[in-house]
Design a protein around this motif. Sequence first.
Motif, mmCIF file in Angstrom:
data_model
loop_
_atom_site.group_PDB
_atom_site.id
_atom_site.type_symbol
_atom_site.label_atom_id
_atom_site.label_comp_id
_atom_site.label_asym_id
_atom_site.label_seq_id
_atom_site.Cartn_x
_atom_site.Cartn_y
_atom_site.Cartn_z
ATOM 1 N N PRO A 105 49.758 12.385 37.808
ATOM 2 C CA PRO A 105 50.483 13.507 38.322
ATOM 3 C C PRO A 105 50.728 13.464 40.080
ATOM 4 N N VAL A 106 51.920 13.406 39.805
ATOM 5 C CA VAL A 106 53.321 13.102 40.278
ATOM 6 C C VAL A 106 54.030 13.867 40.460
ATOM 7 N N GLU A 107 54.629 14.331 42.020
ATOM 8 C CA GLU A 107 55.722 16.046 42.342
ATOM 9 C C GLU A 107 56.555 15.065 42.789
ATOM 10 N N ALA A 108 57.820 15.731 42.258
ATOM 11 C CA ALA A 108 58.970 15.618 43.000
ATOM 12 C C ALA A 108 58.958 17.190 43.813
ATOM 13 N N LEU A 109 58.988 17.322 44.979
ATOM 14 C CA LEU A 109 59.429 18.183 45.886
ATOM 15 C C LEU A 109 60.553 18.942 46.688
ATOM 16 N N SER A 110 60.726 20.241 46.636
ATOM 17 C CA SER A 110 61.378 20.755 47.288
ATOM 18 C C SER A 110 61.583 20.502 48.893
ATOM 19 N N ALA A 111 62.926 20.367 49.691
ATOM 20 C CA ALA A 111 63.001 20.362 51.657
ATOM 21 C C ALA A 111 62.163 21.932 51.470
ATOM 22 N N GLU A 112 62.119 22.377 51.070
ATOM 23 C CA GLU A 112 61.624 24.012 51.378
ATOM 24 C C GLU A 112 59.836 23.508 51.183
ATOM 25 N N ARG A 113 60.035 22.939 49.771
ATOM 26 C CA ARG A 113 58.333 23.022 49.782
ATOM 27 C C ARG A 113 57.681 22.092 50.652
ATOM 28 N N THR A 114 58.797 21.204 50.819
ATOM 29 C CA THR A 114 58.382 19.932 52.478
ATOM 30 C C THR A 114 57.953 20.263 53.397
ATOM 31 N N GLN A 115 58.776 21.015 53.490
ATOM 32 C CA GLN A 115 58.397 22.366 55.180
ATOM 33 C C GLN A 115 57.070 22.317 54.858
ATOM 34 N N SER A 116 57.059 23.845 54.252
ATOM 35 C CA SER A 116 55.899 24.603 54.159
ATOM 36 C C SER A 116 54.660 23.944 53.589
ATOM 37 N N LEU A 117 54.309 22.737 53.404
ATOM 38 C CA LEU A 117 53.292 21.386 52.990
ATOM 39 C C LEU A 117 53.362 20.836 54.068
#
Length: 429
Positions: free
Chosen positions: A153-165
């Motif tokens: 269960p791995v998922e590559a995230l966008s830059a925007e999602r990364t900043q929010s997390l």
Amino acid sequence: MAAERTLPNLWHATAPVAPETHPLAGDITVDVAVIGGGFTGLSAALHLAEKGVKVAVAEAMMIGFGGSGRNVGLVNAGMWTKPDDLIATLGVEAGTRLLRELGDGPSLVYDLVAKHDIRCEAVRNGTLHLAVGTEGVQEIRSREAQWQRFGAPVEALSAERTQSLTGAEGFAGALLDRRAGTIQPLAYARGLASAALAAGAEIYTETPLLAAERKGDVWHLATPGGAIRAKNVILATNAYGRLIDSTPWTAHTEELTILPYFQFATQPLSDNLARSILPERQGCWDTGLVMTSFRMDAQNRLIFGSIGRLDAIAKGTHTAFVRRSLRKLFPQIGDMKLEYWWDGRIGMTPNNLPQLHTMAPNVISVSGYNGRGIAPGTVFGRALARHVMEEPNALPLGETPVSPDRWRSLKSAFYHAGAQAKHFIDRRF
């Protein structure tokens, strides 16, 4: 080693009190002697004791003195090596087995935490492998594709999602691995020790191994206060195997390149600030050439680490780098007091995989977690316990001969000096 004991280590300040132990005084006879009181040795002792095997742990210093008490606390799945590269090294059958065993490693850790009620700030919301630039994005997408072929269960995230997390600025994306999480590593080690003692294991601290002699099929292990007699011996010292120079069976440490790693912890952040940084409390590390990591603890301290040793010469450079990095990544926090700092050793192997060796008859060692000590250490501890109990197919990795790396000292010095040079320059502009 005295300096390593006196650095202000956050994990020592916040872990529950260690179970009561003492040095060995007198001679004892057990079925299995375990050398080393970290994740691997304590996992082995716990799993042996639960099966009714008489086992004693001999730890040269204190529980979790080595990497287990200096770890970042990321409970990662698998090894640092990508799945495809691991299979290319070991072959399809052996590589697939190791990937599955270590992919399930975090589940074993969190199951033990729950079963034995280990108070170690356990959080299982995943980890984030942060992409630095376009090359970093390519790296995490490659890892995503390879792990997803195994159903992970791995998922590559966008830059925007990364900043929010993360609440951090400047990352181009991230790989979220939902199998993983964080713990307070020394608290986990002490919890394993308490569980092992409750199951019937014996643990002796301040008890270095000085010499070994085999008489018949029994090993006589000399320590300053007495001898341990055992048919089987598990060596679980990893990068701290030469803590005592006269310790026998240290040849396996000759293949380890020591990668120094430091960490700093801020004062506790206000509740308002803490909500803006890692709101789901994932642990993070990046794809940078000189890796950095950051996470939060249960008291809202921000913990930041990177490659390097906090010796008298390098400490100032690394401290300034940490302050610049925190201001760059998290401008909202301003200048925060750094309350704790400590360092440790990562044992790296030439193929970036752990090494299993039979050092002598009935003496088996494992070393070289390459920065992934918590889950693999727990998994290999259980596997070595099963191995000495003669369970079939107990080991998730084949044994190999010891292959000393003659360049390891030079490489270790290069990593230390190179990291110091890079940290002198990084994030100045």
